[in-house]
Enzyme design. Structure first.
Site, PDB file in Angstrom:
ATOM      1  N   ASP A  38      -2.392  -7.562  -6.153  1.00 53.63           N
ATOM      2  CA  ASP A  38      -1.053  -6.679  -6.727  1.00 53.63           C
ATOM      3  C   ASP A  38       0.762  -7.394  -6.091  1.00 53.63           C
ATOM      4  OD1 ASP A  38      -2.800  -4.168  -7.169  1.00 53.63           O
ATOM      5  OD2 ASP A  38      -1.887  -3.026  -6.523  1.00 53.63           O
ATOM      6  N   LYS A  94      -7.161 -14.508   8.345  1.00 52.30           N
ATOM      7  CA  LYS A  94      -6.772 -13.511   9.917  1.00 52.30           C
ATOM      8  C   LYS A  94      -7.006 -13.685  11.246  1.00 52.30           C
ATOM      9  CE  LYS A  94      -3.393 -10.688  12.025  1.00 52.30           C
ATOM     10  NZ  LYS A  94      -1.670 -11.135  11.763  1.00 52.30           N
ATOM     11  N   TYR A 126     -15.172  -3.033   1.967  1.00 47.86           N
ATOM     12  CA  TYR A 126     -15.325  -2.482   1.099  1.00 47.86           C
ATOM     13  C   TYR A 126     -17.381  -1.395   0.783  1.00 47.86           C
ATOM     14  CZ  TYR A 126     -11.111  -3.059  -1.511  1.00 47.86           C
ATOM     15  OH  TYR A 126      -9.920  -3.375  -2.227  1.00 47.86           O
ATOM     16  N   ASP A 150      -7.269  -7.971  -2.467  1.00 52.63           N
ATOM     17  CA  ASP A 150      -6.744  -7.022  -3.606  1.00 52.63           C
ATOM     18  C   ASP A 150      -5.466  -6.906  -3.601  1.00 52.63           C
ATOM     19  OD1 ASP A 150      -6.743  -3.792  -4.621  1.00 52.63           O
ATOM     20  OD2 ASP A 150      -6.999  -3.033  -2.822  1.00 52.63           O
ATOM     21  N   ASP A 193      -0.717 -12.421   6.438  1.00 49.66           N
ATOM     22  CA  ASP A 193       1.028 -11.825   6.862  1.00 49.66           C
ATOM     23  C   ASP A 193       1.873 -12.758   6.230  1.00 49.66           C
ATOM     24  OD1 ASP A 193      -0.117 -13.670   8.993  1.00 49.66           O
ATOM     25  OD2 ASP A 193       0.936 -12.044  10.342  1.00 49.66           O
TER      26      ASP A 193
END
Ligand code: NAD
Ligand code: IPM
Ligand code: MN
Length: 363
Positions: free
Chosen positions: A255, A195, A146, A251, A227
């Site tokens: 959700d 990751k 970001y 983020d 993942d």
């Protein structure tokens, strides 16, 4: 006590849901003898329309001069709103990112809790849900993709875009410590998500989180690749207590976690720095598709206001009462459209707010 709250209604459903959270705070004030002073601040599209920019310096100063910020959500339909014809740094989201960075709000807490009463709205099978679950997503909020360098260049007629994912060890250490501190007050388990099989930034993340973990021998600690974590959230959400992760992964995973609690309309959020100050907002966006229709679920915003009472003002009893009132209203069978299931009573945004206020009055 008197508390000063900067209020950012924002865009889309933002003003509708913030109004309900304010109603709840005013009721809490009356019941417990606190007063809340609300000062409105423009952010996002609402600020672009008035000032031509998504966040003014005055808005940052006003936010900073209050004890906490209560926010709705900002942004418009990214495909059709004229705000997205502006250069990226003038769009609504740039204002929110600048506010988070200016106030050093590096720790984003997103509690994903499946209330017993909402089992019917959870898309998972009963045997997966079991007794329900309660996890805290701890998302780093002022670093990573970001805030890394980005650019778009054209060479020999070919466009190339760059976004860089950067973390230094200090940024990782402070969020990791916050994650382990929170775990100590909860289920004493941290799942650090990265990751590291591909990214250098994740390998540094792992190394630093490993060091921090040594300071918390009571906390059980594991690594999980992002993942796999996305998959585990629907396979067995009960396994999680604190999920500690970087900005972009947090983020996306928050959700996803919200939906297993029944709806994105249930997921509160607190963005904190090293002081008692915080910015409290739902995790969802401005939902332009349902704006102005009195159908949005105000519960995520109301629960965010409860987090404000708990984390910024140390008003635990008051926060507990809001959470209990939300549960009671759900137990009584009232639902906004996003969490509706068979046999329940559908209500709009305002009515849901009023039901929660009335329940607080009784409580
Ligand atoms: P969104 O979260 O706004 O909406 C996704 C879906 O969830 C929509 O169908 C919407 O109707 C539904 N939804 C969201 N909140 C709801 C609620 N309280 N009650 C019932 N239904 C709800 O995500 P999006 O559509 O991808 O983004 C819309 C805009 O919001 C974009 O401009 C985006 O940048 C912005 N956004 C802002 C924030 C924020 O202010 N913190 C967060 C996420 C997205
Ligand atoms: C959120 C939102 C923001 C983010 C956007 C609006 C910049 O999606 O708060 O989750 O990505 O952090
Ligand atoms: Mn998001």
């Amino acid at each position: 006590m008197n508390y000063k709250i900067a209020v950012i209604p924002g865009d889309g459903i933002g003003p509708e849901i913030v109004k309900e959270a304010k109603k709840v705070l005013i009721e809490i004030g009356e019941k417990f003898g606190h007063s809340f002073d609300f000062t409105e601040v423009l952010l996002g599209g609402a600020s672009i329309d008035v000032h031509g920019v998504p966040l003014t310096d005055e808005a940052i100063t006003t936010a900073r001069n209050n004890d906490a910020v209560l926010m709705g959500s900002i942004g418009g339909n990214t495909a059709t709103s004229p705000w997205y014809k502006l250069p990226p740094e003038k769009r609504p989201e740039a204002g929110l990112l600048k506010l988070r960075k200016s106030l050093n709000l590096f720790a984003n807490l997103r509690p994903a809790v499946l209330y017993n009463e909402l089992k019917g709205a959870c898309p998972l099978k009963d045997e997966i849900i079991g007794d329900g679950f309660d996890m805290m997503i701890m998302r780093e909020l002022t670093g990573g993709l970001y805030f890394g360098e980005r650019k778009t260049v054209e060479e020999d007629g070919v466009m190339t875009a760059y976004d860089s994912l950067t973390y230094n060890e200090n940024e990782i250490r402070r969020i990791a410590k916050r994650g382990f501190d929170i775990a100590m007050k909860r289920g004493k388990k941290v799942t650090s998500v990265d990751k590291a099989n591909v990214l250098d930034s994740s390998r540094l993340w792992r190394k630093v989180v490993d060091e921090v973990a040594k300071e918390y021998p009571e906390v059980s600690y594991e690594h999980m690749l992002v993942d796999n974590c996305a998959m585990q959230l629907v396979k067995d959400p009960k396994q999680f207590d604190v999920i500690l992760t970087e900005n972009m992964f947090g983020d996306i995973l928050s959700d996803e976690a919200s939906m297993v609690t029944g709806s994105i309309g249930m997921l509160a959020s607190a963005s904190l720095n090293d002081t008692k100050f915080g910015l409290y907002e739902p995790s969802h966006g401005s939902a332009p598709d349902i704006a102005g229709m009195d159908v949005a679920n105000p519960i995520a915003t109301i629960l965010s206001a409860a987090m404000m009472l708990r984390y910024s003002f140390d008003l635990d009893k008051e926060a507990d009462l809001i959470e209990a009132a939300v549960k009671e209203v759900l137990k009584a069978g009232y639902r906004t459209g996003d969490i509706l299931s068979e046999g329940k009573t559908k209500v709009g945004t305002k009515e849901m707010g009023t039901l929660i206020v009335d329940m607080i009055k009784k409580g």
